[in-house]
Design an enzyme around this catalytic site. Structure first.
Site, short mmCIF file in Angstrom:
data_model
loop_
_atom_site.label_atom_id
_atom_site.label_comp_id
_atom_site.label_asym_id
_atom_site.label_seq_id
_atom_site.Cartn_x
_atom_site.Cartn_y
_atom_site.Cartn_z
N LYS A 38 14.34 -1.73 6.60
CA LYS A 38 13.82 -3.11 6.62
C LYS A 38 13.05 -3.39 5.33
CE LYS A 38 9.68 -1.60 9.10
NZ LYS A 38 9.10 -1.36 10.44
N ARG A 136 2.79 -5.25 20.94
CA ARG A 136 3.52 -6.10 20.01
C ARG A 136 4.77 -6.56 20.76
NH1 ARG A 136 5.04 -3.73 14.07
NH2 ARG A 136 6.62 -2.69 15.31
N HIS A 170 7.60 2.04 20.38
CA HIS A 170 7.02 2.26 19.06
C HIS A 170 5.59 2.76 19.20
CE1 HIS A 170 6.91 1.92 14.77
NE2 HIS A 170 6.03 0.96 14.74
N ARG A 229 13.49 7.75 14.11
CA ARG A 229 13.50 6.43 13.48
C ARG A 229 12.49 6.37 12.33
NH1 ARG A 229 12.09 3.62 18.18
NH2 ARG A 229 10.17 3.03 17.14
N TYR A 269 -9.99 -13.77 -16.22
CA TYR A 269 -10.54 -14.86 -15.42
C TYR A 269 -11.91 -14.50 -14.85
CZ TYR A 269 -5.93 -17.12 -15.39
OH TYR A 269 -4.77 -17.73 -15.75
N CYS A 316 -4.12 -10.74 -13.50
CA CYS A 316 -3.58 -12.11 -13.52
C CYS A 316 -2.21 -12.13 -12.82
CB CYS A 316 -3.43 -12.60 -14.96
SG CYS A 316 -4.93 -12.41 -15.94
N ASP A 318 0.80 -12.58 -14.12
CA ASP A 318 1.90 -11.95 -14.84
C ASP A 318 1.50 -10.80 -15.76
OD1 ASP A 318 3.54 -14.02 -13.78
OD2 ASP A 318 2.70 -15.36 -15.31
C1 LIG Z 1 8.90 0.02 10.65
C2 LIG Z 1 9.29 0.68 11.91
C3 LIG Z 1 9.59 2.06 11.95
C4 LIG Z 1 9.36 2.99 10.78
O1 LIG Z 1 7.97 3.24 10.65
P1 LIG Z 1 7.47 4.36 9.62
O2 LIG Z 1 6.02 4.47 9.91
O3 LIG Z 1 7.74 3.84 8.26
O4 LIG Z 1 8.23 5.59 9.95
C5 LIG Z 1 10.08 2.57 13.13
N1 LIG Z 1 10.25 1.80 14.22
C6 LIG Z 1 9.94 0.49 14.23
C7 LIG Z 1 10.12 -0.31 15.47
C8 LIG Z 1 9.44 -0.12 13.08
O5 LIG Z 1 9.13 -1.41 13.09
#
Ligand SMILES: *Cc1c(COP(=O)(O)O)cnc(C)c1O
Length: 373
Positions: A38, A136, A170, A229, A269, A316, A318
């Site tokens: 992702k 979540r 998760h 995952r 700045y 800044c 850029d």
């Molecule tokens: C982003 C994500 C992961 C990977 O998480 P890491 O901490 O980078 O291993 C796994 N599962 C879900 C649902 C995520 O959103």
């Protein structure tokens, strides 16, 4: 066109593959491997990283949304792809047409997806997401929600024209040290397995049960189940040195201007930094529009061939300034590493009060990715 003319990110796909193999070697044989790609593969380039993972033997990929999945399919990626986030029901035909796997997070969405799939006369592959403590996405199953949660999952899985291939949850704290985080993670895992067992008593089983993110792959091997995952491990972080992972991105720029300015002069700045000596100041063409967090202003150094150059004044959009007074060998065109080899992205992230995930995926579209292997 020379991609290295301003600021660029060198990406090593060999290191991605090295990390993939190191992670593979640490999980049970037969366990599937889903690579999380992702957010443009955490800034590394989702198409290139996915191609390499596909070639290396990964089993699955995950992205956050439909557009990210479309990009991979359009580039010829054929691995199964799981969409972790929500997709509106209007896009079910795309999901099916592109052979994507959609996460289902509540009964109402299962019903919507089912209606669309029935209308199309096709089947949508889904993974059920269980909320075991992240608060979540997912079917709420904790505490007093258990019975209702199970009923809703069973209902979702038995909707017409849905193929519930997998179920996942998760972890919120698998990468955190301490007894409290450990107890919380074990509690999440116990609840997840209890949900799977309970759903099974209604005759529903899943081919792929998965929950192990990077933290769990490293710290809780027993959670690997049918598939892991990991995300950040693939990109070289989060193993505490235990897997011998290698970082895969090196953010580079070079000195574009050098000036000698007097003592007592405000820099950038707001004049937040004032020179305390006559200063040989370098300007480098990287700023917050490239992903160099402004919060790092006056709090970090970038690394030249002859050592670290302190960053001075506010960053800044850029560009920003670095003090080269003590680095006489650094000249126009000299290379400067923002992070990567000589300075870890984790070190720089800590200086900004954040995590390396944010630093990696902040590197913006303007910064060309240069694949170096
Ligand atoms: C982003 C994500 C992961 C990977 O998480 P890491 O901490 O980078 O291993 C796994 N599962 C879900 C649902 C995520 O959103």
């Amino acid at each position: 066109m020379d991609l290295r003319k301003r600021t660029w990110a060198e990406i090593s796909l060999d290191n991605i593959e090295h990390n993939y193999r190191a992670i593979r070697g640490s999980i049970p044989a037969g366990c599937r491997f889903l690579g999380v790609v992702k957010a443009d593969a955490y800034g590394h380039g989702a198409v290139e990283v996915s191609r390499r993972l596909e070639r290396a033997g990964a089993d699955y990929l995950a992205v956050s949304c439909l557009d990210e999945a479309v990009e991979l399919r359009m580039s010829g990626i054929t691995l199964p792809i799981l969409i972790l986030g929500h997709t509106p029901r209007e896009y079910v035909s795309e999901l099916i047409g592109l052979d994507l796997t959609q996460t289902v997070t509540c009964e109402a969405k299962a019903i919507e997806y089912s209606e669309e799939a029935v209308r199309l006369g096709k089947t949508l592959r889904i993974h059920i997401k269980v909320d075991t403590g992240m608060s979540r996405l997912g079917f709420l199953c904790a505490g007093g929600h258990f019975e209702q949660g199970i009923a809703n999952i069973v209902s979702a899985c038995t909707q017409k024209n849905l193929d519930p291939e997998g179920i996942y949850t998760h972890f919120a704290m698998a990468d955190e040290p301490g007894a409290e985080a450990e107890a919380f993670t074990r509690g999440q895992f116990a609840l997840f397995t209890r949900v799977i067992d309970e759903v099974k008593s209604s005759g529903i089983t899943f081919k792929i049960r998965h929950c192990a993110n990077s933290g769990a792959v490293v710290n809780y091997k027993e959670t690997c189940l049918d598939m892991v995952r990991p995300g950040i491990l693939l990109y070289g972080f989060g193993d505490g040195g235990r897997l011998g992972l290698k970082p895969c991105m090196r953010l580079m720029t070079h000195v574009s201007t050098i000036k000698h300015i007097d003592e007592g002069l405000p820099v950038s700045y707001g004049g937040a930094f004032v020179t305390s000596r006559r200063t040989r100041m370098g300007v480098i063409p990287i700023g917050y529009a490239d992903g160099l967090l402004r919060a790092l202003s006056d709090r970090c150094s970038f690394i030249s061939e002859s050592g670290p150059a302190p960053q001075r004044g506010r960053i800044c959009m850029d560009m920003c300034m670095i003090d080269l007074t003590d680095l006489p060998d650094v000249n126009l065109e000299s290379l400067i590493e923002i992070f990567g080899e000589k300075q870890s992205a984790e070190t720089l992230a800590a200086a900004a009060g954040t995590i390396c995930y944010e630093l990696l995926c902040s590197v913006s579209k303007r910064v060309p990715r240069v694949y170096v292997d």
